[in-house]
Scaffold this active site. Structure first.
Site, PDB file in Angstrom:
ATOM      1  N   ALA A   1      50.707   7.620   0.152  1.00  0.00           N
ATOM      2  CA  ALA A   1      51.053   6.824  -0.992  1.00  0.00           C
ATOM      3  C   ALA A   1      52.051   7.804  -2.090  1.00  0.00           C
ATOM      4  CB  ALA A   1      49.903   6.514  -1.979  1.00  0.00           C
ATOM      5  N   SER A   2      51.806   9.272  -1.945  1.00  0.00           N
ATOM      6  CA  SER A   2      52.157  10.037  -2.704  1.00  0.00           C
ATOM      7  C   SER A   2      53.682  10.284  -2.242  1.00  0.00           C
ATOM      8  CB  SER A   2      51.737  11.283  -2.743  1.00  0.00           C
ATOM      9  OG  SER A   2      51.777  12.341  -1.618  1.00  0.00           O
ATOM     10  N   LYS A   3      54.125  10.429  -1.001  1.00  0.00           N
ATOM     11  CA  LYS A   3      55.327  10.562  -0.519  1.00  0.00           C
ATOM     12  C   LYS A   3      56.235   9.305  -0.632  1.00  0.00           C
ATOM     13  CE  LYS A   3      54.880  15.148   0.329  1.00  0.00           C
ATOM     14  NZ  LYS A   3      55.695  15.956  -0.401  1.00  0.00           N
TER      15      LYS A   3
ATOM     16  N   TYR B   1      48.138  10.999   0.694  1.00  0.00           N
ATOM     17  CA  TYR B   1      49.414  11.605   0.864  1.00  0.00           C
ATOM     18  C   TYR B   1      50.509  10.541   1.313  1.00  0.00           C
ATOM     19  CZ  TYR B   1      52.589  15.161   3.393  1.00  0.00           C
ATOM     20  OH  TYR B   1      53.605  15.868   3.646  1.00  0.00           O
TER      21      TYR B   1
ATOM     22  N   SER C   1      58.234  12.882   3.522  1.00  0.00           N
ATOM     23  CA  SER C   1      57.622  13.118   4.838  1.00  0.00           C
ATOM     24  C   SER C   1      57.735  11.873   5.716  1.00  0.00           C
ATOM     25  CB  SER C   1      56.233  13.222   4.583  1.00  0.00           C
ATOM     26  OG  SER C   1      55.170  13.250   5.690  1.00  0.00           O
TER      27      SER C   1
ATOM     28  N   ILE D   1      56.810  19.956  11.010  1.00  0.00           N
ATOM     29  CA  ILE D   1      57.357  21.343  11.183  1.00  0.00           C
ATOM     30  C   ILE D   1      56.371  22.390  11.093  1.00  0.00           C
ATOM     31  CG2 ILE D   1      58.779  23.163   9.344  1.00  0.00           C
ATOM     32  CD1 ILE D   1      60.292  20.340  10.114  1.00  0.00           C
TER      33      ILE D   1
ATOM     34  N   ASN E   1      59.241  21.189  -4.030  1.00  0.00           N
ATOM     35  CA  ASN E   1      58.996  21.469  -2.708  1.00  0.00           C
ATOM     36  C   ASN E   1      57.281  21.079  -2.594  1.00  0.00           C
ATOM     37  OD1 ASN E   1      58.803  22.359   0.388  1.00  0.00           O
ATOM     38  ND2 ASN E   1      57.626  23.870  -1.167  1.00  0.00           N
TER      39      ASN E   1
HETATM   40  P1  NAD Z   1      52.302  24.752   2.860  1.00  0.00           P
HETATM   41  O1  NAD Z   1      50.979  24.486   2.632  1.00  0.00           O
HETATM   42  O2  NAD Z   1      52.690  25.974   3.641  1.00  0.00           O
HETATM   43  O3  NAD Z   1      53.345  24.788   1.297  1.00  0.00           O
HETATM   44  C1  NAD Z   1      52.904  24.035   0.021  1.00  0.00           C
HETATM   45  C2  NAD Z   1      52.994  25.050  -1.079  1.00  0.00           C
HETATM   46  O4  NAD Z   1      52.835  24.610  -2.300  1.00  0.00           O
HETATM   47  C3  NAD Z   1      52.079  25.966  -1.043  1.00  0.00           C
HETATM   48  O5  NAD Z   1      52.714  27.509  -1.396  1.00  0.00           O
HETATM   49  C4  NAD Z   1      51.149  26.086  -2.201  1.00  0.00           C
HETATM   50  O6  NAD Z   1      50.864  27.066  -2.961  1.00  0.00           O
HETATM   51  C5  NAD Z   1      52.226  25.306  -3.088  1.00  0.00           C
HETATM   52  N1  NAD Z   1      51.351  24.468  -4.061  1.00  0.00           N
HETATM   53  C6  NAD Z   1      50.396  23.541  -3.738  1.00  0.00           C
HETATM   54  N2  NAD Z   1      49.793  22.946  -4.744  1.00  0.00           N
HETATM   55  C7  NAD Z   1      50.217  23.652  -5.724  1.00  0.00           C
HETATM   56  C8  NAD Z   1      49.907  23.567  -7.259  1.00  0.00           C
HETATM   57  N3  NAD Z   1      49.038  22.852  -7.799  1.00  0.00           N
HETATM   58  N4  NAD Z   1      50.816  24.400  -8.165  1.00  0.00           N
HETATM   59  C9  NAD Z   1      51.600  25.139  -7.486  1.00  0.00           C
HETATM   60  N5  NAD Z   1      51.834  25.208  -6.328  1.00  0.00           N
HETATM   61  C10 NAD Z   1      51.296  24.620  -5.454  1.00  0.00           C
HETATM   62  O7  NAD Z   1      53.224  23.717   3.326  1.00  0.00           O
HETATM   63  P2  NAD Z   1      54.556  23.149   3.774  1.00  0.00           P
HETATM   64  O8  NAD Z   1      54.317  22.543   5.029  1.00  0.00           O
HETATM   65  O9  NAD Z   1      55.713  24.483   3.497  1.00  0.00           O
HETATM   66  O10 NAD Z   1      54.876  22.184   2.768  1.00  0.00           O
HETATM   67  C11 NAD Z   1      56.044  21.989   1.685  1.00  0.00           C
HETATM   68  C12 NAD Z   1      56.264  20.442   1.485  1.00  0.00           C
HETATM   69  O11 NAD Z   1      56.842  20.035   2.696  1.00  0.00           O
HETATM   70  C13 NAD Z   1      55.342  19.647   1.023  1.00  0.00           C
HETATM   71  O12 NAD Z   1      55.770  18.880  -0.034  1.00  0.00           O
HETATM   72  C14 NAD Z   1      54.943  18.929   2.091  1.00  0.00           C
HETATM   73  O13 NAD Z   1      54.365  17.757   2.011  1.00  0.00           O
HETATM   74  C15 NAD Z   1      56.218  18.848   2.669  1.00  0.00           C
HETATM   75  N6  NAD Z   1      56.051  18.348   4.566  1.00  0.00           N
HETATM   76  C16 NAD Z   1      55.476  19.094   5.273  1.00  0.00           C
HETATM   77  C17 NAD Z   1      55.766  18.770   6.345  1.00  0.00           C
HETATM   78  C18 NAD Z   1      55.240  19.957   7.730  1.00  0.00           C
HETATM   79  O14 NAD Z   1      55.309  19.446   8.873  1.00  0.00           O
HETATM   80  N7  NAD Z   1      54.928  21.091   7.526  1.00  0.00           N
HETATM   81  C19 NAD Z   1      56.183  17.522   6.813  1.00  0.00           C
HETATM   82  C20 NAD Z   1      56.461  16.937   5.926  1.00  0.00           C
HETATM   83  C21 NAD Z   1      56.476  17.094   4.649  1.00  0.00           C
END
Ligand code: NAD
Length: 244
Positions: free
Chosen positions: A149-151, A147, A134, A180, A82
């Site tokens: 490219a990564s997803k 982002y 995503s 979200i 995640n």
């Molecule tokens: P967030 O920033 O609240 O959580 C991301 C978590 O990843 C954090 O706890 C952070 O500490 C951890 N993290 C980041 N880099 C790290 C590293 N190098 N080592 C260890 N931990 C690391 O964001 P979120 O919205 O909860 O996102 C979670 C996932 O969902 C991500 O992959 C994000 O791309 C994806 N996502 C989120 C949304 C959204 O709308 N929030 C939409 C699509 C996808």
């Protein structure tokens, strides 16, 4: 009861995923960089929750991390990849360093950590992995080139892993969250009313999702209830990916 690893489990979507598994009686191991945040998350999650403070950028230390997890907690039944970071910048301003940094956390660490956990899963001939993608890989979104490219890589990797590993008892699936309400989306949407209006305008359900909505889908795909499901990308997006 299963051992469940959730990367980035200290906040947002990862925290909700960890809470869901813990509430169902599973042992949850959350990995993140910020020890204080992890401790607060553990308090909130309750149940059988353990924290590991680790920066997933340290690729060469991932084999030792995987080994430590198995020695301490036992077989890793479920891995939820995640953790992720975003970067919102105009295309021409994104540096090579910016681009590489996003790929390292969002793609390379997912690959390298999965590889190590899969070694254990192959020995047991079972396991379940859920990756997080995503909307950025469902359609084009401006200002998030690295982002995106990564997803997109995550979705391709999900299919490649599923075809190679499913015959060996390991299912690999992916959830693609829409917009979200978390810190990440707040950074991308707050102070950008035009972008926010565009997001809502193409979300048929008309509101942002909650981290818990994503957690439910991850839980289902990881669980035995989804025993005949592998290689899918499941949008949890209020219809955003199909909205006009
Ligand atoms: P967030 O920033 O609240 O959580 C991301 C978590 O990843 C954090 O706890 C952070 O500490 C951890 N993290 C980041 N880099 C790290 C590293 N190098 N080592 C260890 N931990 C690391 O964001 P979120 O919205 O909860 O996102 C979670 C996932 O969902 C991500 O992959 C994000 O791309 C994806 N996502 C989120 C949304 C959204 O709308 N929030 C939409 C699509 C996808």
């Amino acid at each position: 009861m299963k051992n469940v690893i959730v990367t980035g489990g200290g906040s947002g979507i990862g925290l909700a995923i960890a809470e869901k598994f813990a509430a169902q009686g599973h042992t949850v191991i959350i990995i993140g960089r910020d020890e204080q945040k992890l401790n607060a998350a553990r308090e909130r999650i309750g149940g059988n929750c353990h924290t590991l403070s680790f920066d997933l950028n340290k690729l060469d230390e991932l084999p030792a991390l995987a080994e430590r997890i198995e020695k301490t907690f036992g077989f890793p039944d479920i891995l939820v990849n995640n953790a992720g970071i975003n970067l919102k910048k105009n295309f021409e301003e994104v540096t090579d360093e910016d681009f590489a940094r996003i790929q390292q956390v969002n793609v390379q660490s997912v690959f390298a950590f999965s590889r190590e956990i899969v070694k254990s899963m192959l020995r047991e001939g079972k396991g379940s992995i859920v990756n997080i993608s995503s909307m950025a890989s469902q359609y084009g979104i401006p200002k998030v080139i690295a982002y995106t490219a990564s997803k997109s890589a995550i979705e391709g990797m999900t299919r490649a892993m599923a075809t190679e590993l499913s015959p060996k008892g390991i299912r690999v699936n992916c959830v693609a969250p829409g917009f979200i309400a978390t810190e990440m989306s707040a950074k991308a949407l707050n102070n950008d009313p035009e972008r926010k209006a565009k997001v809502m305008g193409r979300t048929p359900m008309g509101f942002l999702g909650k981290p818990e909505d994503v957690a439910e889908a991850v839980y289902f795909l990881a669980s035995d209830a989804a025993q005949y499901i592998t290689g899918v990308i499941l949008p949890v997006d209020g219809g955003n990916s199909i909205g006009f």
